[in-house]
Design a protein around this motif. Structure first.
Motif, PDB file in Angstrom:
ATOM      1  N   THR A  19     -11.887   2.404  36.836  1.00  0.00           N
ATOM      2  CA  THR A  19     -12.169   1.783  35.545  1.00  0.00           C
ATOM      3  C   THR A  19     -12.440   0.300  35.768  1.00  0.00           C
ATOM      4  N   GLU A  20     -12.476  -0.440  34.680  1.00  0.00           N
ATOM      5  CA  GLU A  20     -12.694  -1.882  34.776  1.00  0.00           C
ATOM      6  C   GLU A  20     -11.643  -2.544  35.659  1.00  0.00           C
ATOM      7  N   ALA A  21     -10.413  -2.018  35.632  1.00  0.00           N
ATOM      8  CA  ALA A  21      -9.329  -2.609  36.419  1.00  0.00           C
ATOM      9  C   ALA A  21      -9.557  -2.472  37.916  1.00  0.00           C
ATOM     10  N   ASP A  22     -10.413  -1.535  38.322  1.00  0.00           N
ATOM     11  CA  ASP A  22     -10.671  -1.310  39.741  1.00  0.00           C
ATOM     12  C   ASP A  22     -11.974  -1.951  40.203  1.00  0.00           C
ATOM     13  N   SER A  23     -12.587  -2.742  39.341  1.00  0.00           N
ATOM     14  CA  SER A  23     -13.922  -3.256  39.587  1.00  0.00           C
ATOM     15  C   SER A  23     -13.912  -4.551  40.378  1.00  0.00           C
ATOM     16  N   GLY A  24     -15.049  -4.824  41.028  1.00  0.00           N
ATOM     17  CA  GLY A  24     -15.252  -6.103  41.666  1.00  0.00           C
ATOM     18  C   GLY A  24     -15.940  -7.067  40.711  1.00  0.00           C
ATOM     19  N   GLU A  25     -16.567  -8.066  41.281  1.00  0.00           N
ATOM     20  CA  GLU A  25     -17.291  -9.049  40.493  1.00  0.00           C
ATOM     21  C   GLU A  25     -18.675  -9.231  41.097  1.00  0.00           C
ATOM     22  N   ALA A  26     -19.569  -9.878  40.331  1.00  0.00           N
ATOM     23  CA  ALA A  26     -20.905 -10.142  40.841  1.00  0.00           C
ATOM     24  C   ALA A  26     -20.807 -10.933  42.148  1.00  0.00           C
ATOM     25  N   GLY A  27     -21.435 -10.397  43.187  1.00  0.00           N
ATOM     26  CA  GLY A  27     -21.375 -11.034  44.488  1.00  0.00           C
ATOM     27  C   GLY A  27     -20.113 -10.736  45.268  1.00  0.00           C
ATOM     28  N   LYS A  28     -19.191 -10.000  44.674  1.00  0.00           N
ATOM     29  CA  LYS A  28     -17.929  -9.657  45.327  1.00  0.00           C
ATOM     30  C   LYS A  28     -17.617  -8.174  45.083  1.00  0.00           C
ATOM     31  N   ASP A  29     -18.513  -7.332  45.557  1.00  0.00           N
ATOM     32  CA  ASP A  29     -18.318  -5.890  45.391  1.00  0.00           C
ATOM     33  C   ASP A  29     -17.103  -5.419  46.181  1.00  0.00           C
ATOM     34  N   ILE A  30     -16.489  -4.382  45.676  1.00  0.00           N
ATOM     35  CA  ILE A  30     -15.438  -3.687  46.418  1.00  0.00           C
ATOM     36  C   ILE A  30     -16.081  -2.464  47.065  1.00  0.00           C
ATOM     37  N   THR A  31     -15.976  -2.370  48.373  1.00  0.00           N
ATOM     38  CA  THR A  31     -16.600  -1.282  49.115  1.00  0.00           C
ATOM     39  C   THR A  31     -15.546  -0.297  49.599  1.00  0.00           C
TER      40      THR A  31
END
Length: 634
Positions: A19-31
């Protein structure tokens, strides 16, 4: 941030939720990064304790005990096309999808006579005597055509009168000669590769495929493997997904997700689904699916919808360089379905599908440089690339695709009184613009034996078909006017679904608000600079049913090495019509101008087109070379 997932098998009892709580940010993706080919995420349950069901049985049936508390809790995606009491799970043996026990073991039964509209029919063949429990039996049936199938429960199987009563209505009215088979009864378990869930005795019975050692019997037990809802800036890479009863990956209202170098197979639903019809205003944007293999999926490989049609806001979605094959193992659904605005589908290999290749709805999509072949293997009236039934689906571009070697399969002749039910390999199309689809640009495609028609458009408007190279033993170009039985109110109603009078829409699609001389005719179309090389019997290769007014056909090249080109034409505003007219007769009608019937001096080897002489008429007509990079990216 990167989450490394080591090699191994990760069995899920419930989907992974993002969900949103597991998301990264623009330029900082979680892989989420696995080890390619070695990190398996599965919703499967490995069966143990399997043994010979009966040492004396000639079928060599094996039996695996099941925990009914587990199997009773397994569920699948809701699907209006699947009814009855079949198990919610599937069985796989050594990663081979097993067939629920069926009758007949191979081929089809046929409807002899519908006894009511949607639930009861007599059977053409004589049904054998079944003495076992048939309360959970289903039919897998094509009720009235060859592109829409269903699974329906059996209420009664009347062997004395050779008729079947269904427990649910079929979606379409039953028709004589249509095909079906029975499945999911213990008595049908007679052939290698079949299985049956014996719920009363909490066991799964199966017969291994020929020459197969049953090492890894698995049933799917988890509906989805990954759910993403309101998630963003997450990347999944080098992961394998298997054994869901539904989709492998489901996406709802998410943005900026990437799926790269995945393998998805042996799932009951779709590989990746980002189009939940039960969610209001579901919008998925900037979804990238690339470099992956999606195969042996039950109801299609990828469904992806995003963007906003009223404002024509682009989705930013893309499907790039994927291998998609054997993608309709359970239902006849297109391998790739896209909707919304501006999805880019490029450099994919789409092959060996029981149904069609790519189906689109919406606006401004680009479908380019894909290789599509061997589609519609078990269905008819379908296409490698298909859309239809909405005048507001405009701005779509279909270019530089290599489409070849598809045939289709369907009912071509039925006469019950004279014992004739004939199915043949026919009915596929290459580019199929159906039911009035309009405003599409079909440019620079290579179509080689792509089906009954390489490019077919039915009652469409404002469509441009140019610079395509076609080699076919059937129809090359087919512009058709539908019968008066087609319901044009569907298309007229589509004009009310979008703000076509807004400044934005008028600027982008000005033709939509222009008066139609005849809204059931093909108007405003352009067919130019195409090559049609026919190998058809006596050169029957073109069908034009369109008015002379407002349509442009010019600078095309047609050729048959040993016969004249023949044209079926109907020109409604002049009243002229003829079947099998010689090329000279067609040209005399005055609708097509500046076209040539000459040897094009070219060869086609795979997706490569080469001119074989310096003075090819193709050059004189202004026909341009096709790109050399169609298909998977090197």
């Amino acid at each position: 941030m990167t989450v490394h997932i080591g090699a191994g098998i990760y069995q899920l009892k419930a989907p992974l939720e993002f969900t949103e709580a597991d998301s990264g940010e623009a330029g900082k993706d979680i892989t989420w990064l696995g080890e390619k080919g070695a990190t398996l995420i599965t919703g499967g349950l490995l069966l143990t304790g399997c043994q010979a069901y009966d040492a004396e049985n000639p079928e060599q049936i094996l039996s695996c005990p099941l925990d009914s508390t587990i199997t009773d809790s397994i569920s699948a995606e809701d699907n209006s096309r699947i009814k009855g009491n079949g198990p919610a799970f599937e069985m796989f043996l050594n990663e081979y999808r097993m067939q629920p026990a069926r009758y007949p073991d191979f081929g089809w039964l046929y409807i002899k006579t519908p006894l009511d509209a949607k639930t009861q029919f007599s059977v053409y063949q004589k049904l054998p005597t079944f003495s076992g429990d048939l309360s959970n039996a289903q039919v897998h049936i094509f009720p009235s055509n060859d592109y829409f199938d269903q699974y329906l429960g059996v209420k009664n199987l009347d062997q004395a009168n050779n008729k079947i009563t269904l427990s649910s209505d079929s979606s379409n009215e039953l028709a004589e000669g249509r095909r079906f088979y029975l499945q999911n009864a213990k008595e049908f378990l007679t052939t290698p590769g079949e299985w049956f869930y014996d719920k009363d005795n909490a066991q799964l019975l199966f017969i291994p495929p020929y020459d197969s050692v049953p090492k890894s019997p698995v049933i799917s037990s988890t509906k989805n493997l990954i759910n993403l809802a309101g998630a963003s800036h997450i990347r999944f890479e080098n992961l394998t997904f298997r054994h869901s009863t539904g989709n492998a990956i489901t996406i709802v209202n998410s943005d900026s997700l990437a799926f790269d170098s995945l393998e998805i197979n042996n799932v009951g639903g779709k590989g990746i689904s980002a189009d939940d019809q039960t969610v209001v205003d579901d919008n998925n944007t900037n979804i990238k699916i690339s470099n992956s293999a999606i195969h042996h999926a039950g109801t299609g490989a990828i469904t992806l919808t995003g963007g906003d049609r009223p404002t024509l806001q682009a989705s930013g979605n893309s499907i790039y360089n994927n291998k998609i094959y054997n993608y309709t193992t359970n239902l006849m659904i297109y391998g790739v379905e896209i909707g919304g605005v501006a999805t880019h589908v490029s450099h994919n290999l789409i092959a060996q599908g029981l149904s069609g290749g790519i189906r689109f709805t919406g606006n401004d999509h680009v479908i380019e440089k894909n290789e599509i072949y061997s589609i519609c293997q078990n269905s008819n009236d379908c296409g490698a690339i298909y859309a239809g039934r909405d005048w507001t689906f405009r701005g779509n571009i279909i270019r530089y695709n290599y489409i070849h070697d598809s045939y289709g399969y369907g009912l071509t002749n039925v006469d019950i009184a004279n014992n004739i039910i004939q199915y043949t390999y026919t009915g596929a199309r290459g580019v199929y613009l159906d039911d009035g689809l309009s405003g599409t640009h079909v440019l620079g495609n290579l179509l080689v034996n792509a089906g009954n028609a390489a490019i077919q458009f039915g009652n469409g408007r404002d469509t441009i078909i140019e610079n395509n190279i076609i080699k076919t033993n059937k129809q090359g170009l087919w512009a058709t006017m539908y019968s008066p039985y087609y319901n044009w109110d569907w298309n007229r109603a589509s004009l009310l679904t979008m703000p076509i009078d807004s400044e934005l829409w008028k600027a982008k699609y000005p033709e939509l608000t222009q008066p139609m001389a005849h809204d059931t005719w093909l108007e405003g179309n352009t067919i130019q600079r195409n090559v049609v090389i026919s190998t058809a019997y006596k050169g029957y290769s073109l069908r034009y049913q369109l008015p002379a007014q407002s349509n442009v056909i010019d600078h095309n090249l047609v050729w048959h090495a040993s016969s004249d080109i023949r044209v079926d034409y109907r020109i409604p505003d002049t009243g002229a019509f003829k079947g099998g007219a010689l090329w000279s007769d067609w040209i005399a009608q005055g609708l097509e101008t500046d076209s040539l019937n000459e040897d094009p001096c070219l060869t086609i080897v795979g997706s490569t087109v080469r001119l074989t002489c310096d003075n090819s008429p193709i050059t004189r007509l202004g026909i341009k070379n096709l790109p050399s990079d169609m298909g998977l990216a090197k």
